[in-house]
Design a protein around this motif. Structure first.
Motif, PDB file in Angstrom:
ATOM      1  N   LYS A  43     -46.745  27.944  14.656  1.00  9.37           N
ATOM      2  CA  LYS A  43     -46.514  27.063  13.500  1.00  9.37           C
ATOM      3  C   LYS A  43     -45.950  25.720  13.952  1.00  9.37           C
ATOM      4  O   LYS A  43     -46.325  24.652  13.416  1.00  9.37           O
ATOM      5  CB  LYS A  43     -45.560  27.747  12.524  1.00  9.37           C
ATOM      6  CG  LYS A  43     -46.154  28.977  11.845  1.00  9.37           C
ATOM      7  CD  LYS A  43     -45.122  29.691  10.985  1.00  9.37           C
ATOM      8  CE  LYS A  43     -45.686  30.984  10.402  1.00  9.37           C
ATOM      9  NZ  LYS A  43     -44.670  31.723   9.612  1.00  9.37           N
ATOM     10  N   ARG A  47     -47.623  22.077  13.289  1.00  7.29           N
ATOM     11  CA  ARG A  47     -46.934  20.946  12.662  1.00  7.29           C
ATOM     12  C   ARG A  47     -46.916  19.739  13.587  1.00  7.29           C
ATOM     13  O   ARG A  47     -47.107  18.586  13.136  1.00  7.29           O
ATOM     14  CB  ARG A  47     -45.497  21.351  12.304  1.00  7.29           C
ATOM     15  CG  ARG A  47     -45.405  22.389  11.210  1.00  7.29           C
ATOM     16  CD  ARG A  47     -43.965  22.569  10.755  1.00  7.29           C
ATOM     17  NE  ARG A  47     -43.832  23.667   9.809  1.00  7.29           N
ATOM     18  CZ  ARG A  47     -43.518  24.902  10.124  1.00  7.29           C
ATOM     19  NH1 ARG A  47     -43.298  25.216  11.411  1.00  7.29           N
ATOM     20  NH2 ARG A  47     -43.447  25.856   9.205  1.00  7.29           N
ATOM     21  N   ARG A  51     -48.583  16.214  12.737  1.00  8.32           N
ATOM     22  CA  ARG A  51     -47.730  15.028  12.691  1.00  8.32           C
ATOM     23  C   ARG A  51     -48.283  13.918  13.601  1.00  8.32           C
ATOM     24  O   ARG A  51     -48.314  12.743  13.225  1.00  8.32           O
ATOM     25  CB  ARG A  51     -46.311  15.405  13.100  1.00  8.32           C
ATOM     26  CG  ARG A  51     -45.290  14.299  12.845  1.00  8.32           C
ATOM     27  CD  ARG A  51     -43.883  14.750  13.164  1.00  8.32           C
ATOM     28  NE  ARG A  51     -43.463  15.852  12.301  1.00  8.32           N
ATOM     29  CZ  ARG A  51     -43.245  17.077  12.714  1.00  8.32           C
ATOM     30  NH1 ARG A  51     -43.406  17.393  13.990  1.00  8.32           N
ATOM     31  NH2 ARG A  51     -42.881  18.012  11.859  1.00  8.32           N
ATOM     32  N   TYR A 129     -49.889  21.460   5.568  1.00  9.39           N
ATOM     33  CA  TYR A 129     -49.105  20.285   5.965  1.00  9.39           C
ATOM     34  C   TYR A 129     -49.355  19.174   4.947  1.00  9.39           C
ATOM     35  O   TYR A 129     -50.495  18.758   4.724  1.00  9.39           O
ATOM     36  CB  TYR A 129     -49.502  19.827   7.369  1.00  9.39           C
ATOM     37  CG  TYR A 129     -48.643  18.710   7.904  1.00  9.39           C
ATOM     38  CD1 TYR A 129     -47.414  18.976   8.485  1.00  9.39           C
ATOM     39  CD2 TYR A 129     -49.053  17.379   7.797  1.00  9.39           C
ATOM     40  CE1 TYR A 129     -46.615  17.956   8.971  1.00  9.39           C
ATOM     41  CE2 TYR A 129     -48.256  16.355   8.268  1.00  9.39           C
ATOM     42  CZ  TYR A 129     -47.036  16.647   8.861  1.00  9.39           C
ATOM     43  OH  TYR A 129     -46.238  15.632   9.332  1.00  9.39           O
TER      44      TYR A 129
END
Length: 455
Positions: A43, A47, A51, A129
């Protein structure tokens, strides 16, 4: 199976079950922790990738792929996929692999925001996200090579530890079980040497602290009672033989006298009278011996039922007076009972009547006026029947001996009897969970008291 082996087996099974339970608990707990930790890493990777892709404008997809492949935290067989709101693939960390995924998985991620699942042998984590008004679905999968290797090593370690632990438990169980049961082997060896000829031998009782020592103590107590029973049996046989020898010898003498020469009718009549008397004595003695033996043998099988003591006293008195009319028996209460239950006991009427007949017969026989006084008294627990006489009495040192079979006091010489009646009385009262006591003074008479718990 010997007790030692059975104890060792049971102990080993218990320990093996405990070891197996803890091994499985450790293994599955570690596996769950490792799996959850790897999902968290996936995870984080998802992310980070999202990002970089959205927030850092200077990083394009090609540069991001290079970063993903060369980062120090890269995972084995790692794949990262990013999908937009229309489920279009906008980024893939690898180009030379075919990536399998189901569109329903993307919908599950949007509904649950996070999904943990498997893709073949790889773990797969999906996250939603949201950044700058965009809602991207990021799928990250990889093979937990390090975690799987640790689990294999842990599995091997636990299996060998379990095998070694069980083997050690079996060995120690057999050893310590043998040590613990060694005193029992010694007791068995000692018991095997005990026979009817050496009942005085006793087992080693140790310090009397543990259960095996208590077993030896109890067995010694049983040996003591058995020795006493053998002594009583030998004494019974000896006394019975002696008592039977006297009338039999008298019978033989009378018969020899009648065969030695011709006698007149008067002499034959005298011989026959003596034979009749000796036969009666022999029958009475035999009946007493049979009754005593039968009472001892069947003492635990006698039927017990509610019995009214006044009725038993009156029945015993009437039967005795019908056989010996010259006797006098007076009956009264020491205290009037409050209810019938105070004089009602659980017992066998015939046996209790036999006790009272013996006591009344003795009282009348040894009293100069052939009189016996019978009293019934009660209290909160017991019903007592006392038989008083004013006869020859008993010496203090002989009081404890009068209940032995065939024992007769010095004062009883010259009176009919075999010394069996009081022994029979005591045996019968033992059956009824009662007792018989005596108070006596030489030349003043005796008081025999039987006491039984009332209903």
């Amino acid at each position: 199976m010997k007790i030692r082996n059975r104890i060792a087996l049971q102990f080993s099974l218990i320990v093996a079950s405990i070891l197996l339970t803890f091994s499985l608990l450790i293994y599955f707990t570690t596996a769950a922790y490792s799996r959850d930790d790897f999902y968290e890493r996936l995870k984080k990777k998802a992310r980070t990738t999202a990002r970089f892709l959205i927030q850092v404008k200077e990083v394009d997809q090609n540069l991001l792929k290079i970063i993903d492949r060369n980062t120090l935290t890269a995972l084995y067989d790692e794949k990262v996929l990013v999908f937009d709101e229309q489920n279009r693939l906008i980024y893939a960390s690898v180009d030379d692999h075919i990536i399998h995924y189901q569109r329903s998985l993307l919908n599950d991620v949007r509904e649950s925001r996070e999904v943990e699942t498997w893709s073949d042998e790889n773990q797969l984590a999906g996250i939603l996200y949201e950044e700058g008004g965009r809602r991207l679905v990021v799928l990250a999968s990889a093979y937990d090579q390090v975690g799987r290797s640790k689990q294999r090593n842990l599995r091997v370690t636990l299996v060998w530890g379990l095998i070694g632990g069980i083997g050690l438990t079996v060995g120690l169980g057999i050893f310590f079980a043998g040590q613990s049961l060694r005193p029992i082997d010694e007791i068995n060896t000692q018991i095997s040497t005990i026979t009817a000829r050496n009942l005085r031998q006793r087992l080693d009782e140790g310090d009397r602290r543990d259960e095996i020592d208590q077993l030896a103590v109890n067995f010694n107590a049983v040996l003591g009672r058995l020795e006493q029973a053998f002594e009583q049996q030998r004494s019974f046989v000896s006394h019975a033989s002696h008592e039977l020898r006297t009338p039999l010898a008298s019978l033989k003498s009378e018969i020899q006298l009648g065969l030695r020469r011709q006698l007149d009718a008067g002499e034959y009549e005298t011989i026959l009278t003596n034979l009749h008397s000796d036969a009666d004595r022999l029958i009475a003695l035999t009946n007493s011996l049979l009754f005593l033996a039968r009472t001892i043998e069947n003492i635990s099988q006698m039927p017990l039922e509610p019995v009214q003591m006044e009725e038993v006293v009156l029945l015993a008195r009437d039967e005795l007076l019908s056989a010996k009319p010259h006797y006098r028996i007076e009956f009264d209460y020491d205290n009037l009972p409050n209810s019938e239950t105070e004089t009602t006991v659980s017992g066998n009427e015939e046996l209790l009547k036999r006790v009272l007949q013996n006591l009344m017969d003795n009282a009348c026989k040894y009293s100069p006026d052939h009189t016996a006084r019978v009293r019934i008294g009660t209290n909160e627990q017991f019903c007592r029947v006392s038989v008083h006489d004013n006869g020859v009495g008993i010496k203090p040192e002989e009081v404890e001996l009068i209940f032995e079979p065939f024992y007769r006091t010095a004062n009883a010489v010259g009176y009919e009897g075999f010394g069996i009646g009081l022994s029979i009385c005591q045996r019968i009262l033992e059956l009824h969970q009662g007792q018989i006591t005596v108070q006596s003074q030489p030349g003043e008479g005796s008081v025999f008291t039987m006491q039984i718990a009332h209903l």
